[in-house]
Design a protein around this motif. Structure first.
Motif, PDB file in Angstrom:
ATOM      1  N   LEU A 179       0.809  -1.214   0.000  1.00  0.00           N
ATOM      2  CA  LEU A 179       0.000   0.000   0.000  1.00  0.00           C
ATOM      3  C   LEU A 179       0.846   1.270   0.000  1.00  0.00           C
ATOM      4  CD1 LEU A 179      -2.789  -1.119   2.500  1.00  0.00           C
ATOM      5  CD2 LEU A 179      -3.048  -0.765   0.044  1.00  0.00           C
ATOM      6  N   ASN A 180       2.161   1.106   0.085  1.00  0.00           N
ATOM      7  CA  ASN A 180       3.056   2.258   0.045  1.00  0.00           C
ATOM      8  C   ASN A 180       3.944   2.252  -1.199  1.00  0.00           C
ATOM      9  OD1 ASN A 180       4.165   4.665   1.163  1.00  0.00           O
ATOM     10  ND2 ASN A 180       5.928   3.503   1.926  1.00  0.00           N
ATOM     11  N   ASP A 181       3.638   1.354  -2.139  1.00  0.00           N
ATOM     12  CA  ASP A 181       4.484   1.220  -3.323  1.00  0.00           C
ATOM     13  C   ASP A 181       3.617   1.186  -4.574  1.00  0.00           C
ATOM     14  OD1 ASP A 181       6.283   0.620  -5.300  1.00  0.00           O
ATOM     15  OD2 ASP A 181       7.243  -1.031  -4.225  1.00  0.00           O
ATOM     16  N   PRO A 182       3.593   2.278  -5.342  1.00  0.00           N
ATOM     17  CA  PRO A 182       2.763   2.311  -6.548  1.00  0.00           C
ATOM     18  C   PRO A 182       3.091   1.218  -7.556  1.00  0.00           C
ATOM     19  CG  PRO A 182       3.446   4.528  -5.949  1.00  0.00           C
ATOM     20  CD  PRO A 182       4.221   3.588  -5.064  1.00  0.00           C
ATOM     21  N   ASP A 183       4.276   0.605  -7.461  1.00  0.00           N
ATOM     22  CA  ASP A 183       4.624  -0.495  -8.368  1.00  0.00           C
ATOM     23  C   ASP A 183       3.634  -1.654  -8.275  1.00  0.00           C
ATOM     24  OD1 ASP A 183       6.768   0.492  -9.745  1.00  0.00           O
ATOM     25  OD2 ASP A 183       8.298  -0.367  -8.422  1.00  0.00           O
ATOM     26  N   VAL A 184       2.923  -1.760  -7.148  1.00  0.00           N
ATOM     27  CA  VAL A 184       1.993  -2.876  -6.981  1.00  0.00           C
ATOM     28  C   VAL A 184       0.906  -2.834  -8.059  1.00  0.00           C
ATOM     29  CG1 VAL A 184       0.333  -1.745  -5.425  1.00  0.00           C
ATOM     30  CG2 VAL A 184       0.738  -4.215  -5.229  1.00  0.00           C
ATOM     31  N   CYS A 185       0.626  -1.651  -8.595  1.00  0.00           N
ATOM     32  CA  CYS A 185      -0.407  -1.538  -9.629  1.00  0.00           C
ATOM     33  C   CYS A 185      -0.027  -2.307 -10.891  1.00  0.00           C
ATOM     34  CB  CYS A 185      -0.657  -0.072  -9.971  1.00  0.00           C
ATOM     35  SG  CYS A 185      -1.335   0.892  -8.588  1.00  0.00           S
ATOM     36  N   LEU A 186       1.283  -2.533 -11.105  1.00  0.00           N
ATOM     37  CA  LEU A 186       1.730  -3.258 -12.288  1.00  0.00           C
ATOM     38  C   LEU A 186       1.293  -4.723 -12.273  1.00  0.00           C
ATOM     39  CD1 LEU A 186       5.368  -1.845 -12.556  1.00  0.00           C
ATOM     40  CD2 LEU A 186       3.399  -1.242 -13.983  1.00  0.00           C
ATOM     41  N   LEU A 187       0.904  -5.221 -11.098  1.00  0.00           N
ATOM     42  CA  LEU A 187       0.491  -6.619 -10.989  1.00  0.00           C
ATOM     43  C   LEU A 187      -0.879  -6.869 -11.619  1.00  0.00           C
ATOM     44  CD1 LEU A 187       1.530  -7.404  -7.305  1.00  0.00           C
ATOM     45  CD2 LEU A 187       2.728  -8.081  -9.396  1.00  0.00           C
ATOM     46  N   TYR A 188      -1.646  -5.816 -11.828  1.00  0.00           N
ATOM     47  CA  TYR A 188      -3.026  -5.969 -12.259  1.00  0.00           C
ATOM     48  C   TYR A 188      -3.228  -5.274 -13.603  1.00  0.00           C
ATOM     49  CZ  TYR A 188      -3.177  -7.193  -7.379  1.00  0.00           C
ATOM     50  OH  TYR A 188      -2.899  -7.773  -6.180  1.00  0.00           O
ATOM     51  N   GLN A 189      -3.815  -6.000 -14.539  1.00  0.00           N
ATOM     52  CA  GLN A 189      -4.024  -5.474 -15.884  1.00  0.00           C
ATOM     53  C   GLN A 189      -4.894  -4.224 -15.872  1.00  0.00           C
ATOM     54  OE1 GLN A 189      -5.682  -8.614 -18.307  1.00  0.00           O
ATOM     55  NE2 GLN A 189      -3.708  -9.002 -19.281  1.00  0.00           N
ATOM     56  N   ALA A 190      -4.590  -3.322 -16.792  1.00  0.00           N
ATOM     57  CA  ALA A 190      -5.465  -2.167 -16.970  1.00  0.00           C
ATOM     58  C   ALA A 190      -6.865  -2.637 -17.353  1.00  0.00           C
ATOM     59  CB  ALA A 190      -4.902  -1.242 -18.048  1.00  0.00           C
ATOM     60  N   HIS A 191      -7.862  -2.010 -16.750  1.00  0.00           N
ATOM     61  CA  HIS A 191      -9.240  -2.464 -16.942  1.00  0.00           C
ATOM     62  C   HIS A 191     -10.143  -1.240 -16.931  1.00  0.00           C
ATOM     63  CE1 HIS A 191     -13.057  -4.512 -16.215  1.00  0.00           C
ATOM     64  NE2 HIS A 191     -12.456  -5.666 -16.466  1.00  0.00           N
ATOM     65  N   SER A 192     -10.955  -1.099 -17.968  1.00  0.00           N
ATOM     66  CA  SER A 192     -11.872   0.044 -18.014  1.00  0.00           C
ATOM     67  C   SER A 192     -12.896  -0.074 -16.889  1.00  0.00           C
ATOM     68  CB  SER A 192     -12.578   0.119 -19.362  1.00  0.00           C
ATOM     69  OG  SER A 192     -13.313  -1.079 -19.613  1.00  0.00           O
ATOM     70  N   TYR A 193     -13.326   1.083 -16.388  1.00  0.00           N
ATOM     71  CA  TYR A 193     -14.261   1.093 -15.266  1.00  0.00           C
ATOM     72  C   TYR A 193     -15.608   0.522 -15.711  1.00  0.00           C
ATOM     73  CZ  TYR A 193     -16.185   2.725 -10.831  1.00  0.00           C
ATOM     74  OH  TYR A 193     -16.747   2.786  -9.578  1.00  0.00           O
ATOM     75  N   PRO A 194     -16.182  -0.407 -14.964  1.00  0.00           N
ATOM     76  CA  PRO A 194     -17.425  -1.074 -15.398  1.00  0.00           C
ATOM     77  C   PRO A 194     -18.582  -0.089 -15.578  1.00  0.00           C
ATOM     78  CG  PRO A 194     -16.403  -2.252 -13.561  1.00  0.00           C
ATOM     79  CD  PRO A 194     -15.677  -0.950 -13.685  1.00  0.00           C
ATOM     80  N   LYS A 195     -19.292  -0.250 -16.668  1.00  0.00           N
ATOM     81  CA  LYS A 195     -20.420   0.634 -16.962  1.00  0.00           C
ATOM     82  C   LYS A 195     -21.598   0.382 -16.028  1.00  0.00           C
ATOM     83  CE  LYS A 195     -19.297   1.253 -21.869  1.00  0.00           C
ATOM     84  NZ  LYS A 195     -19.749   1.062 -23.268  1.00  0.00           N
ATOM     85  N   ASP A 196     -21.690  -0.846 -15.495  1.00  0.00           N
ATOM     86  CA  ASP A 196     -22.828  -1.172 -14.632  1.00  0.00           C
ATOM     87  C   ASP A 196     -22.520  -0.975 -13.150  1.00  0.00           C
ATOM     88  OD1 ASP A 196     -21.018  -3.249 -14.728  1.00  0.00           O
ATOM     89  OD2 ASP A 196     -22.523  -4.840 -14.632  1.00  0.00           O
ATOM     90  N   ALA A 197     -21.383  -0.357 -12.835  1.00  0.00           N
ATOM     91  CA  ALA A 197     -21.085  -0.045 -11.433  1.00  0.00           C
ATOM     92  C   ALA A 197     -22.027   1.048 -10.947  1.00  0.00           C
ATOM     93  CB  ALA A 197     -19.636   0.401 -11.297  1.00  0.00           C
ATOM     94  N   LEU A 198     -22.526   0.899  -9.726  1.00  0.00           N
ATOM     95  CA  LEU A 198     -23.425   1.905  -9.164  1.00  0.00           C
ATOM     96  C   LEU A 198     -22.681   3.121  -8.642  1.00  0.00           C
ATOM     97  CD1 LEU A 198     -26.178  -0.177  -7.306  1.00  0.00           C
ATOM     98  CD2 LEU A 198     -26.160   0.725  -9.636  1.00  0.00           C
ATOM     99  N   ILE A 199     -21.417   2.946  -8.279  1.00  0.00           N
ATOM    100  CA  ILE A 199     -20.620   4.089  -7.850  1.00  0.00           C
ATOM    101  C   ILE A 199     -19.909   4.661  -9.073  1.00  0.00           C
ATOM    102  CG2 ILE A 199     -18.759   4.911  -6.375  1.00  0.00           C
ATOM    103  CD1 ILE A 199     -19.309   2.661  -4.456  1.00  0.00           C
ATOM    104  N   PRO A 200     -20.158   5.909  -9.423  1.00  0.00           N
ATOM    105  CA  PRO A 200     -19.465   6.495 -10.576  1.00  0.00           C
ATOM    106  C   PRO A 200     -17.951   6.545 -10.354  1.00  0.00           C
ATOM    107  CG  PRO A 200     -21.340   7.847  -9.901  1.00  0.00           C
ATOM    108  CD  PRO A 200     -21.133   6.839  -8.824  1.00  0.00           C
TER     109      PRO A 200
END
Length: 317
Positions: free
Chosen positions: A229-250
């Motif tokens: 949680l203190n290392d932005p490199d962790v984001c590289l572990l997860y594929q880029a993914h567009s935000y779901p259109k059916d999410a209730l939270i914008p």
């Protein structure tokens, strides 16, 4: 107003009762003439067992709850239950309605300790009550006739451990590793929500960890510790993914929600946020405070409440 889980159960029970009451009423009429003849009663129940859908066991009871037939299942007679006293079983302690049919509350079976339900049909000869026809059902065998229950988005508050509440004024927030770099942690969590497919997460501020679920592998959770949680490199572990259109939270409201959680964590040293969760698909936020009280609400309601609602005006001066 959305229905509660009890409302959903009630609707399911109504549909099950409609499905079961007519076949049992017809069977009771067949059994009445031979009610005191065990062999003939068994034969009728065996021949007509399949007319009551999804039944596990069928049997006849006298007016006192004593079994006067064998246990009947598909093509099988179980004679060891003849004479059994069922008067103390949960379904026998419920009042049979005036129309003569009861679908009991669910209970745990004696043998398998599994959720079961029993249908009882009153058997009468004129005004005389002869007894009951009973059919046991395993809940696994019954069809679900209602739509999948949808959790209510209404604000709910739940009290936690009384021992923690009693000692709340004897404690104060101790800065955790996540607290020290909370802006970095919030930025990473926000990125995972908005651009990396995370749809649900639970944040444990006091123990500096998060449990996360991703749309690419929704049945397994990931643990993010203080280092992650203190290392932005962790984001590289997860594929880029567009935000779901059916999410209730914008997508645009993720950052304000996380910032509001930061405020609840850092504002007061006695009453502070200990853990929280977000689910973007059902639009729900959960909050658990140092007093162990928990709140569940929609994201809109959460953002509508500022820190004065949680701590009072005096606490934030």
């Amino acid at each position: 107003m959305k229905k509660t889980w009890k409302d959903a159960v009630h609707q399911q029970r109504i549909k099950l009762a409609e499905r079961l009451s007519q076949p049992l009423a017809k069977l009771a009429a067949k059994c009445e003439p031979v009610w005191n003849n065990r062999k003939e009663l068994d034969n009728i129940l065996l021949d007509d067992f399949s007319t009551v859908p999804e039944g596990l066991f069928m049997y006849a009871l006298d007016a006192k709850g004593i079994q006067i037939s064998d246990n009947i299942s598909e093509d099988v007679l179980c004679s060891e239950h003849y004479g059994r006293d069922r008067s103390s079983r949960p379904y026998m302690r419920e009042a049979v309605p005036s129309w003569g049919f009861l679908l009991s509350d669910a209970y745990l079976s004696l043998r398998g300790n599994r959720p079961c339900i029993t249908a009882l049909q009153l058997v009468k000869r004129g005004d005389q009550v002869l007894g009951y026809l009973g059919v046991d059902f395993d809940l696994r065998d019954l069809p679900v006739t209602s739509e999948l229950y949808e959790e209510s988005a209404e604000w709910r508050q739940m009290k936690g451990d009384p021992a923690i509440r009693r000692n709340v004024f004897r404690q104060c927030r101790i800065e955790s590793p996540m607290d020290k770099d909370i802006d970095v942690a919030i930025a990473i969590i926000g990125e995972l929500f908005t651009d990396r497919g995370m749809f649900q997460a639970v944040f444990h501020f006091s123990s500096s960890r998060a449990t996360a679920w991703f749309t690419s592998d929704p049945f397994r959770y990931r643990m993010l510790d203080a280092e992650a949680l203190n290392d932005p490199d962790v984001c590289l572990l997860y594929q880029a993914h567009s935000y779901p259109k059916d999410a209730l939270i914008p997508r645009s409201r993720i950052k304000p929600i996380l910032q509001a959680m930061k405020i609840l964590r850092m504002t007061d040293e006695t009453f502070y946020l200990r853990s929280a969760s977000i689910n973007i698909f059902n639009g729900m936020i959960s909050l658990t405070f140092s007093c162990d009280g928990s709140h569940y609400m929609s994201w809109q309601e959460f953002l509508d409440k500022d820190e004065t609602f949680w701590f009072g005006a005096a606490a934030i001066k």
